[in-house]
Design a protein around this motif. Structure first.
Motif, PDB file in Angstrom:
ATOM      1  N   UNK A  98       0.813  -1.216   0.000  1.00 39.25           N
ATOM      2  CA  UNK A  98       0.000   0.000   0.000  1.00 39.25           C
ATOM      3  C   UNK A  98       0.848   1.268   0.000  1.00 39.25           C
ATOM      4  N   UNK A  99       2.073   1.171  -0.486  1.00 37.66           N
ATOM      5  CA  UNK A  99       2.950   2.342  -0.519  1.00 37.66           C
ATOM      6  C   UNK A  99       2.634   3.176  -1.754  1.00 37.66           C
ATOM      7  N   UNK A 100       1.768   4.165  -1.576  1.00 42.29           N
ATOM      8  CA  UNK A 100       1.339   4.987  -2.708  1.00 42.29           C
ATOM      9  C   UNK A 100       2.471   5.834  -3.268  1.00 42.29           C
ATOM     10  N   UNK A 101       3.533   6.034  -2.502  1.00 42.31           N
ATOM     11  CA  UNK A 101       4.616   6.895  -2.956  1.00 42.31           C
ATOM     12  C   UNK A 101       5.518   6.242  -3.997  1.00 42.31           C
ATOM     13  N   UNK A 102       5.337   4.937  -4.234  1.00 41.72           N
ATOM     14  CA  UNK A 102       6.127   4.301  -5.287  1.00 41.72           C
ATOM     15  C   UNK A 102       5.282   3.998  -6.519  1.00 41.72           C
ATOM     16  N   UNK A 103       3.996   4.342  -6.474  1.00 44.37           N
ATOM     17  CA  UNK A 103       3.146   4.154  -7.649  1.00 44.37           C
ATOM     18  C   UNK A 103       3.721   4.922  -8.837  1.00 44.37           C
ATOM     19  N   UNK A 104       3.883   4.225  -9.942  1.00 43.63           N
ATOM     20  CA  UNK A 104       4.427   4.854 -11.128  1.00 43.63           C
ATOM     21  C   UNK A 104       5.938   4.901 -11.159  1.00 43.63           C
ATOM     22  N   UNK A 105       6.591   4.493 -10.063  1.00 44.31           N
ATOM     23  CA  UNK A 105       8.057   4.499  -9.996  1.00 44.31           C
ATOM     24  C   UNK A 105       8.638   3.097 -10.144  1.00 44.31           C
ATOM     25  N   UNK A 106       7.931   2.097  -9.625  1.00 42.46           N
ATOM     26  CA  UNK A 106       8.376   0.713  -9.708  1.00 42.46           C
ATOM     27  C   UNK A 106       7.752   0.078 -10.949  1.00 42.46           C
ATOM     28  N   UNK A 114      19.229   1.689 -11.543  1.00 43.75           N
ATOM     29  CA  UNK A 114      18.147   2.611 -11.912  1.00 43.75           C
ATOM     30  C   UNK A 114      17.712   3.488 -10.743  1.00 43.75           C
ATOM     31  N   UNK A 115      18.371   3.310  -9.604  1.00 42.57           N
ATOM     32  CA  UNK A 115      18.104   4.134  -8.417  1.00 42.57           C
ATOM     33  C   UNK A 115      16.652   4.038  -7.957  1.00 42.57           C
ATOM     34  N   UNK A 116      16.046   2.872  -8.133  1.00 47.73           N
ATOM     35  CA  UNK A 116      14.630   2.732  -7.801  1.00 47.73           C
ATOM     36  C   UNK A 116      14.364   2.854  -6.306  1.00 47.73           C
ATOM     37  N   UNK A 117      15.360   2.540  -5.493  1.00 52.29           N
ATOM     38  CA  UNK A 117      15.145   2.608  -4.047  1.00 52.29           C
ATOM     39  C   UNK A 117      14.900   4.037  -3.579  1.00 52.29           C
ATOM     40  N   UNK A 118      15.461   4.989  -4.288  1.00 45.60           N
ATOM     41  CA  UNK A 118      15.318   6.393  -3.895  1.00 45.60           C
ATOM     42  C   UNK A 118      14.336   7.151  -4.777  1.00 45.60           C
ATOM     43  N   UNK A 121       3.672  12.882  -4.059  1.00 41.57           N
ATOM     44  CA  UNK A 121       2.271  12.723  -3.699  1.00 41.57           C
ATOM     45  C   UNK A 121       1.721  11.450  -4.304  1.00 41.57           C
ATOM     46  N   UNK A 122       0.535  11.045  -3.868  1.00 43.87           N
ATOM     47  CA  UNK A 122      -0.054   9.809  -4.369  1.00 43.87           C
ATOM     48  C   UNK A 122      -0.627  10.041  -5.760  1.00 43.87           C
TER      49      UNK A 122
END
Length: 244
Positions: free
Chosen positions: A202-210, A223-227, A232-233
């Motif tokens: 439910x981590x909305x802050x990674x939506x569209x990033x992962x 790809x620096x995906x961890x950071x 915003x959601x």
């Protein structure tokens, strides 16, 4: 580890009562994503559910060859299930496909080759489990399920977990708050390791990033995906556009 194949019309009546609050949107489910990768339902041999809440299960009957694997005590904790008991939020259709509980207390090397570990992660509900998958030589992805519901908890306990009001009128978001805190503490250790990418359901802050399947997660450190997180959601329009 899946948050799986959500057919909103088949859910227990009690679960549907929460729709006015949570407003679930399922533009595409797991079966749609698999189809886009040219995979057939019969190709799926295992479905590993993090736990039995409706937003993490779905319609496993779409996968007739799959063995559904649950954490210890999951079935006994959810019984009696819907529709046997109309007031139950747990869908009994899953039990027809769940052919065994995982017989472990701490964890299991699923394939026996060190590529996928299923780890006991109690607290949120009985049988809750997370997965740790090797994505490269020195890189891992931890699928955290509902061990916690906001990435702030991965950085430390700046606030306490909710223990008063939760979904379905239960007290808080975790069945056993003390076990949940212990699980979160262990997940924090994973998160602090630069070789581990922790992804919460439910981590909305990674939506569209992962990246979504069939895109690959391999090579996520480069790809620096961890950071890479959102400020915003996602809006509902962004959610729909992402799956079109």
């Amino acid at each position: 580890m899946t948050d799986a194949f959500l057919d909103l019309h088949k859910l227990p009546r009690v679960a549907k009562k929460e729709f006015d609050i949570i407003e679930p949107q399922v533009p595409k489910d797991a079966s749609d994503l698999l189809f886009e990768a040219s995979m057939k339902p019969d190709d799926i041999k295992y479905i590993i559910l993090s736990h039995l809440h409706f937003d993490h299960t779905g319609d496993v009957s779409q996968y007739p060859e799959a063995q559904v694997l649950l954490g210890p005590a999951s079935i006994s904790a959810a019984a009696p299930e819907y529709p046997t008991v109309d007031e139950s939020p747990f869908d009994g259709a899953i039990f027809a496909h769940a052919r065994n509980d995982f017989p472990f207390d701490k964890g299991i090397d699923f394939f026996g080759d060190g590529t996928l570990y299923i780890l006991d992660a109690p607290g949120h509900m009985q049988g809750h489990q997370i997965a740790l998958a090797r994505t490269g030589t020195q890189e891992w992805a931890a699928m955290g399920g509902d061990c916690c519901h906001h990435r702030d908890f991965l950085e430390g306990f700046s606030r306490d977990i909710g223990v008063s009001v939760g979904p379905g009128s239960q007290a808080g978001f975790h069945k056993d708050p003390e076990d949940a805190k212990a699980t979160i503490s262990k997940t924090q250790i994973l998160h602090s390791n630069p070789e581990v990418l922790v992804v919460l359901a439910h981590d909305a802050n990674i939506d569209g990033c992962i990246p979504l399947y069939p895109e690959k997660l391999n090579g996520w450190p480069e790809r620096n995906l961890k950071n890479l997180t959102r400020k915003g959601v996602l809006t509902l329009e962004e959610v729909k556009a992402r799956y079109n």
